[in-house]
Design a protein around this motif. Structure first.
Motif, PDB file in Angstrom:
ATOM      1  N   UNK A   1       0.846  -1.202   0.000  1.00 32.75           N
ATOM      2  CA  UNK A   1       0.000   0.000   0.000  1.00 32.75           C
ATOM      3  C   UNK A   1       0.880   1.249   0.000  1.00 32.75           C
ATOM      4  N   UNK A   2       1.847   1.268   0.916  1.00 35.18           N
ATOM      5  CA  UNK A   2       2.656   2.487   1.080  1.00 35.18           C
ATOM      6  C   UNK A   2       3.491   2.786  -0.148  1.00 35.18           C
ATOM      7  N   UNK A   3       4.156   1.774  -0.662  1.00 32.11           N
ATOM      8  CA  UNK A   3       5.037   2.061  -1.804  1.00 32.11           C
ATOM      9  C   UNK A   3       4.213   2.518  -2.998  1.00 32.11           C
ATOM     10  N   UNK A   4       3.030   1.916  -3.165  1.00 35.34           N
ATOM     11  CA  UNK A   4       2.190   2.349  -4.279  1.00 35.34           C
ATOM     12  C   UNK A   4       1.667   3.769  -4.051  1.00 35.34           C
ATOM     13  N   UNK A   5       1.099   3.985  -2.867  1.00 37.52           N
ATOM     14  CA  UNK A   5       0.469   5.286  -2.591  1.00 37.52           C
ATOM     15  C   UNK A   5       1.508   6.397  -2.497  1.00 37.52           C
TER      16      UNK A   5
ATOM     17  N   UNK B   1       2.859  23.839   6.210  1.00 36.61           N
ATOM     18  CA  UNK B   1       2.748  22.453   5.769  1.00 36.61           C
ATOM     19  C   UNK B   1       2.118  21.670   6.916  1.00 36.61           C
ATOM     20  N   UNK B   2       1.177  20.803   6.579  1.00 38.35           N
ATOM     21  CA  UNK B   2       0.332  20.218   7.624  1.00 38.35           C
ATOM     22  C   UNK B   2       1.113  19.473   8.706  1.00 38.35           C
ATOM     23  N   UNK B   3       2.164  18.749   8.317  1.00 36.05           N
ATOM     24  CA  UNK B   3       2.940  18.034   9.339  1.00 36.05           C
ATOM     25  C   UNK B   3       3.803  19.007  10.127  1.00 36.05           C
ATOM     26  N   UNK B   4       4.210  20.093   9.453  1.00 36.49           N
ATOM     27  CA  UNK B   4       5.070  21.081  10.115  1.00 36.49           C
ATOM     28  C   UNK B   4       4.326  21.829  11.210  1.00 36.49           C
TER      29      UNK B   4
ATOM     30  N   UNK C   1      -3.987  28.726   7.045  1.00 36.83           N
ATOM     31  CA  UNK C   1      -4.394  27.369   6.697  1.00 36.83           C
ATOM     32  C   UNK C   1      -3.181  26.466   6.623  1.00 36.83           C
ATOM     33  N   UNK C   2      -3.446  25.243   6.247  1.00 36.65           N
ATOM     34  CA  UNK C   2      -2.357  24.283   6.066  1.00 36.65           C
ATOM     35  C   UNK C   2      -2.399  23.743   4.649  1.00 36.65           C
ATOM     36  N   UNK C   3      -1.269  23.276   4.215  1.00 34.27           N
ATOM     37  CA  UNK C   3      -1.160  22.680   2.902  1.00 34.27           C
ATOM     38  C   UNK C   3      -0.392  21.367   3.027  1.00 34.27           C
ATOM     39  N   UNK C   4      -0.514  20.564   2.002  1.00 28.13           N
ATOM     40  CA  UNK C   4       0.174  19.284   2.011  1.00 28.13           C
ATOM     41  C   UNK C   4       1.205  19.297   0.888  1.00 28.13           C
ATOM     42  N   UNK C   5       2.472  19.236   1.291  1.00 26.35           N
ATOM     43  CA  UNK C   5       3.561  19.257   0.316  1.00 26.35           C
ATOM     44  C   UNK C   5       4.253  17.907   0.356  1.00 26.35           C
ATOM     45  N   UNK C   6       3.938  17.088  -0.640  1.00 18.61           N
ATOM     46  CA  UNK C   6       4.402  15.703  -0.635  1.00 18.61           C
ATOM     47  C   UNK C   6       5.887  15.585  -1.000  1.00 18.61           C
ATOM     48  N   UNK C   7       6.389  16.524  -1.782  1.00 14.17           N
ATOM     49  CA  UNK C   7       7.735  16.317  -2.329  1.00 14.17           C
ATOM     50  C   UNK C   7       8.839  16.630  -1.324  1.00 14.17           C
ATOM     51  N   UNK C   8       8.511  17.318  -0.257  1.00 14.52           N
ATOM     52  CA  UNK C   8       9.547  17.679   0.702  1.00 14.52           C
ATOM     53  C   UNK C   8       9.806  16.529   1.664  1.00 14.52           C
ATOM     54  N   UNK C   9      11.016  16.526   2.223  1.00 11.64           N
ATOM     55  CA  UNK C   9      11.283  15.596   3.319  1.00 11.64           C
ATOM     56  C   UNK C   9      10.371  15.953   4.489  1.00 11.64           C
TER      57      UNK C   9
ATOM     58  N   UNK D   1       1.005   8.600   7.964  1.00  7.02           N
ATOM     59  CA  UNK D   1       0.967   9.868   8.722  1.00  7.02           C
ATOM     60  C   UNK D   1       2.390  10.318   9.038  1.00  7.02           C
ATOM     61  N   UNK D   2       3.198   9.338   9.406  1.00  7.02           N
ATOM     62  CA  UNK D   2       4.592   9.635   9.734  1.00  7.02           C
ATOM     63  C   UNK D   2       5.320  10.164   8.505  1.00  7.02           C
ATOM     64  N   UNK D   3       4.991   9.619   7.336  1.00  6.54           N
ATOM     65  CA  UNK D   3       5.676  10.006   6.118  1.00  6.54           C
ATOM     66  C   UNK D   3       4.927  11.100   5.366  1.00  6.54           C
ATOM     67  N   UNK D   4       3.839  11.542   5.950  1.00  2.00           N
ATOM     68  CA  UNK D   4       3.129  12.715   5.429  1.00  2.00           C
ATOM     69  C   UNK D   4       2.565  12.523   4.032  1.00  2.00           C
TER      70      UNK D   4
END
Lengths: 245, 797
Positions: free
Chosen positions: B43-47, B137-140, B168-176, B340-343
């Motif tokens: 699931x994780x590697x695909x998603x 960023x939402x996790x930040x 607000x918050x945003x989701x930035x997938x490409x960042x660490x 969640x940990x990997x955002x």
């Protein structure tokens, strides 16, 4: 009558801790179809070994054994078990019933292994065999609750499952009391009267009341081979109850 | 419905309910672990990949001093380029409502409604941010410890502080991941720059190429070509970075975690198969007469084998039936926790077929494979051999005519021991194969336990080593324009400052013979005899002044495999280039970097583009005192109107790495516990089998005077023997296993092979744990049998 078992110059040696031990020493024996043979002797005389030779359980070191026209040395090991299941019924001293199967299932087992009895007939045959040993109402019980005599009767019924021509029994009454012993011997006698060739190993002289022929073994050799009628006649004359060879 | 052989199979298993349940539990447990790991991995590697791809990540990023959007129209004419995106990236600090400052990176986007690369997703609150507003960023947000609608203060590199509202918050997938990097990512509008007193320009040009199939190495010459093209149009590039194609920045960490988990899971499957081996061996050992009886009534060897293979198949099937659905649900939950940990978000929980087939395959195939050995062996016994009143091993011994072996000789050598002890030893090793297998299971779990702690110690020592190599407590970045004397005076005025030293940091390119850039790299100019930094050298030596030499770190060597000690490399910065020799390779936990002296630095004319840092040493070296000093320096700078761009402690960089290592340790420890549970199962199974086979013997012992206490003592001794032998073997095995894992983890996680440091205390703690497992597993399952009345024990079959 045709010979159903032919043993020609058979010897059997074992090696225990590098020492050679001769269990059979150049034995020759012919058994006719329909015969009822008892093999008598003390412990270590080679009688069980001889029986094992006839059933293919053990292989001779020298000589030839032919059973039901088949040279046992020529059968592939992979085919021997099935051949035995079809042609020979074995009965053991300690019954060797499968404890987790019911009496009926124990009798069905050889039919399932060998496949000679059509599937649709197996249960009916098993019930008939169980009835023939007077245990028809106990087919769904497990061997653990039976007495020794009852177990041996089931073992005999199992031995008959594939309708073999030959029944070989090794000390079948060794664990039974006198009355039960008589019952078992009578059963074997009835089977013989139905045409089965019976060979029984025993150290109990009473077998000769029922057998037609008796051989005595000592130290791996046949020391005596007589037809039992002759023995009984001799016993009667001497007013002896027990028969011996 | 079933024929007699199948009925026998089923009833044999239920006749040995306890043992069958133990094996089913072991198979279920191991396939459950495998299922959770494979399911979550699938699931994780695909998603993660899909999420990442949907964000359209940029392939190459150029740092340009400043440019405006007209550059984009120009550069999109380059034939190789597919898409472009302009951003402004600002290093800053952000203060939350509670007054705490956190390091931050601000991103300024040209048009939030038309993001072409590194696409942000709306999360909560308002979109896009207006002037004076900031998206976090939402996790930040958890790093900031803030909430939407709160006011935060941002201090830029100019030193000015500006208030913003978190809109607000945003989701930035490409960042660490922000939590892992301990950074706050913030996003503001272009117009907000004026609010901060900053000019409105961009300094990051991100691009993707039309050819998406190129590797990182293949991208290098194209990236260099584009860089030259930009410079031709008077857009000097200070640095460019090439991302690993199609790989999330933290993919290597997740890959590392999954590799460890998969290895453990497969190990669990193998261990549970060993239990199957034990169980089947035990069953067959007692069923030899039945096998003989079945052969006498016509059963062929294959038919005998099928009965017992069916047993194993049924056990495996029951185990899988329990584990498959549980693994599905648990795997989903685990995937959610990790995501969640990997955002990133999971939109699809479907499992590929290969995952289910792998679980079924391993759950069935491995037990069947291991059970095939005793089954095949048993089916080859002749009827005569099965009727001899021996167990498996002794029949084999009689058949082969051997009566002396290493175990018999061992027993003979123990003649000095008391009889009961010899009896215990004899009982433990009477079934040699079983003893070896059981000891092996416990040995494997002991090895894993010791290895887990050795790996943890090695990872910790790596961090400590790295920290030790830094003989400074604070690193402060000041703007280049500030006079050095002013900074020195400022620091000297603080009594808690023991010492300080300045250095410059910049960026250069390593180029090949044709002057094509291979990569950009940080360069740090140090005094060769600096007391502040003392990186541990893997090979070579430290710098000598004025020798045209550099020291690189191991990460660079791994990145460019042709580079080694003694290599001459060409450094380039703008129009200047210089050949330097690599005289040392340092172990430094960071991105690729190299150290040079001031001469190399100045000859490359790096001073004007460099950053100035000061290393500061505190008089009191504990963390609390250093934190106090940090506050003092910050307040002192404020008082003197001195701008500090950033101030970090020596351990803050390492916190992130420590966190990563902590995750690895926790994972390994949890998996080790599960393996130990399976090992405990295995020993319980063995001891039950051992005791069952000796029921008559136990009856005889009790008949001649042994009490239950004596029997328990015997069993405890047997269990202890297994534990001690397993522990001794585990101690030997842990060295190579720990070495391999530590080396692999280092290479995977931080591109630096790590050194093994042993956790010596675990060798002592592991023995009691293994003894407890072995003894409990020996005694508890055997209670019922031991308490059998003597009469029943003597007639037991």
């Amino acid at each position: 009558m045709q010979n159903i078992i032919v043993i020609e110059s058979v010897s059997k040696n074992y090696f225990i801790e590098s020492r050679k031990f001769s269990a059979l020493n150049n034995i020759s024996l012919n058994i006719e179809q329909g015969d009822f043979l008892s093999i008598i002797g003390k412990s270590g005389s080679g009688k069980s070994t001889l029986l094992n030779m006839m059933s293919g359980i053990d292989k001779a070191s020298r000589g030839k054994i032919t059973v039901a026209s088949v040279d046992l040395s020529k059968i592939k090991t992979s085919d021997l078990d099935r051949w035995r299941g079809i042609n020979i019924g074995l009965v053991f001293q300690f019954f060797q019933l499968i404890p987790t199967l019911t009496l009926l299932e124990n009798i069905l087992l050889p039919m399932d292994f060998c496949g000679v009895i059509p599937r649709e007939n197996r249960i009916k045959r098993a019930r008939e065999l169980l009835a023939s040993v007077h245990l028809s109402d106990r087919g769904n019980q497990f061997p653990g609750i039976l007495s020794g005599g009852e177990k041996q009767r089931v073992a005999i019924a199992r031995a008959l499952a594939n309708d073999p021509a030959i029944i070989l029994a090794d000390e079948p009454t060794g664990n039974l009391d006198s009355a039960t012993t008589e019952t078992i011997y009578q059963l074997f006698q009835q089977l013989n009267q139905l045409g089965k060739t019976i060979v029984i190993v025993s150290h109990d002289d009473r077998i000769n009341y029922y057998a037609k022929r008796s051989i005595k073994m000592l130290d791996g050799q046949i020391v005596n081979d007589r037809y039992v009628e002759a023995i009984k006649e001799t016993s009667k004359k001497n007013d002896k109850v027990s028969v011996h060879v | 419905m079933f024929n007699s052989p199948i009925k026998k199979t089923i009833r044999d298993l239920s006749a040995h309910k306890g043992r069958s349940i133990l094996v089913i539990i072991s198979i279920a447990l191991s396939t459950f672990i495998l299922g959770v790991i494979l399911n979550s991995y699938a699931i994780l590697s695909r998603e993660m990949n899909e999420s990442f791809q949907q964000a359209n990540p940029s392939g190459i990023s150029y740092q340009i001093d400043q440019f405006n959007p007209s550059l984009l129209e120009l550069i999109e004419k380059h034939p190789a380029i597919a898409k472009t995106e302009a951003r402004r990236v600002i290093a800053a600090q952000i203060q939350n409502k509670q007054g705490e400052w956190h390091p931050a990176i601000l991103y300024v986007l040209r048009d939030y409604n038309d993001i072409k690369l590194d696409i942000l997703q709306e999360d909560e609150g308002n979109w896009p941010p207006k002037v004076g507003q900031i998206l976090i960023e939402r996790q930040a947000l958890s790093v900031l410890d803030g909430n939407i609608d709160e006011t935060v203060k941002i201090k830029s590199t100019l030193g000015d502080t500006t208030s913003f509202t978190v809109s607000g918050t945003t989701h930035d997938v490409v960042l660490a991941q922000a939590e892992w990097e301990n950074l706050v990512y913030g996003y503001i509008s272009h117009d907000s720059l004026q609010l901060m007193g900053m000019e409105k320009y961009f300094n990051r040009l991100n691009i993707t190429l039309k050819d998406q199939s190129l590797s990182q190495e293949q991208l290098a010459p194209i990236a260099d070509d584009i860089k030259n093209w930009l410079q031709k149009y008077n857009y000097p590039v200070t640095r460019f970075d090439i991302a690993k194609p199609n790989k999330h920045p933290h993919a290597n960490i997740t890959d590392g975690m999954f590799i460890i988990q998969k290895v453990f899971a497969i190990m669990c499957c193998i261990l549970s198969s060993i239990l199957v081996f034990n169980l089947i061996s035990a069953i067959l050992s007692r069923q030899l007469p039945q096998i003989g009886a079945m052969k006498s009534i016509g059963a062929k060897p294959m038919q005998i084998r099928m009965i017992y293979f069916t047993s194993v198949f049924l056990l495996g099937t029951l185990g899988i039936t329990i584990s498959l659905p549980l693994a599905y649900f648990a795997g989903n939950q685990y995937a959610v926790v990790l995501s969640k940990m990997m955002n990133f978000d999971i939109s699809n929980f479907s499992i590929p077929y290969w995952v289910i087939l792998t679980q079924i395959g391993l759950g069935l195939f491995i037990p069947l494979l291991t059970a095939s050995i005793p089954i095949h062996q048993a089916s080859k016994f002749t009827i005569r051999e099965t009727f001899i009143e021996y167990g498996f091993q002794q029949s084999n011994t009689v058949r082969k005519g051997k009566s002396k072996n290493i175990f018999s000789k061992l027993l003979s050598s123990l003649a000095y021991l008391p009889l009961t002890s010899r009896l215990s030893v004899r009982n433990a090793i009477r079934r040699k194969a079983r003893f070896i297998l059981t000891t092996s299971i416990l040995m494997v779990s002991g090895t894993l336990l010791m290895t887990t702690f050795n790996v943890s110690k090695s990872l910790k020592m790596t961090v400590v080593d790295d920290a030790t190599s830094k003989n400074w407590d604070l690193k402060i970045e000041y703007p280049r324009k500030i006079n050095q004397k002013t900074i020195r005076d400022s620091l000297l005025s603080i009594p808690q400052v023991e010492n300080f030293e300045s250095y410059l940091s910049s960026s250069v390119e390593i180029v090949d013979d044709k002057n094509n850039a291979l990569l950009s790299i940080d360069i740090i100019s140090l005094k060769p005899y600096s007391s502040m930094t003392n990186p541990k050298l893997v090979s070579g030596r430290w710098l000598i002044a004025n020798q045209n030499e550099v020291v690189v770190n191991q990460v660079l060597v791994n990145r460019l495999p042709n580079i080694k000690l003694g290599s001459i490399i060409k450094l380039k910065s703008g129009k200047q280039s210089k050949l330097v020799t690599i005289v040392g390779i340092a172990k430094r936990l960071s991105m690729q970097m190299l150290f040079s002296d001031e001469q190399v630095f100045s000859e490359l004319e790096l001073a004007k583009s460099s950053k100035r840092f000061f290393y500061v040493v505190s008089k009191e070296r504990d963390r609390h005192s250093i934190n106090l000093l940090k506050d003092k320096i910050t307040n002192n700078a404020k008082k003197n109107r001195l701008t500090i761009k950033s101030i970090t402690t020596s351990w803050e960089d390492l916190l992130i790495i420590e966190d990563h290592f902590e995750i690895i340790f926790n994972l390994m420890f949890l998996l080790t516990l599960i393996v130990m549970l399976i090992a405990g199962n295995g020993i319980a199974l063995t001891m039950v089998s051992n005791v069952l086979e000796r029921t008559k013997e136990i009856g005889i012992l009790k008949a001649i005077g042994a009490s239950n206490k004596h029997i328990y003592q015997m069993l405890l001794s047997e269990g202890s023997l297994i534990a001690i032998v397993a522990w001794a073997l585990a101690m030997l095995l842990t060295f190579p296993v720990s070495y391999i894992i530590v080396y692999a983890l280092g290479s995977l996680l931080i591109a630096t092979p790590l050194e093994l440091t042993l956790e010596s205390t675990i060798f002592f703690y592991s023995l009691p744990s293994m003894l407890v497992i072995a003894c409990l597993a020996s005694v508890v399952p055997a209670k019922r049998i031991i308490r059998l009345p003597v009469r029943e024990a003597l007639i037991y079959e």
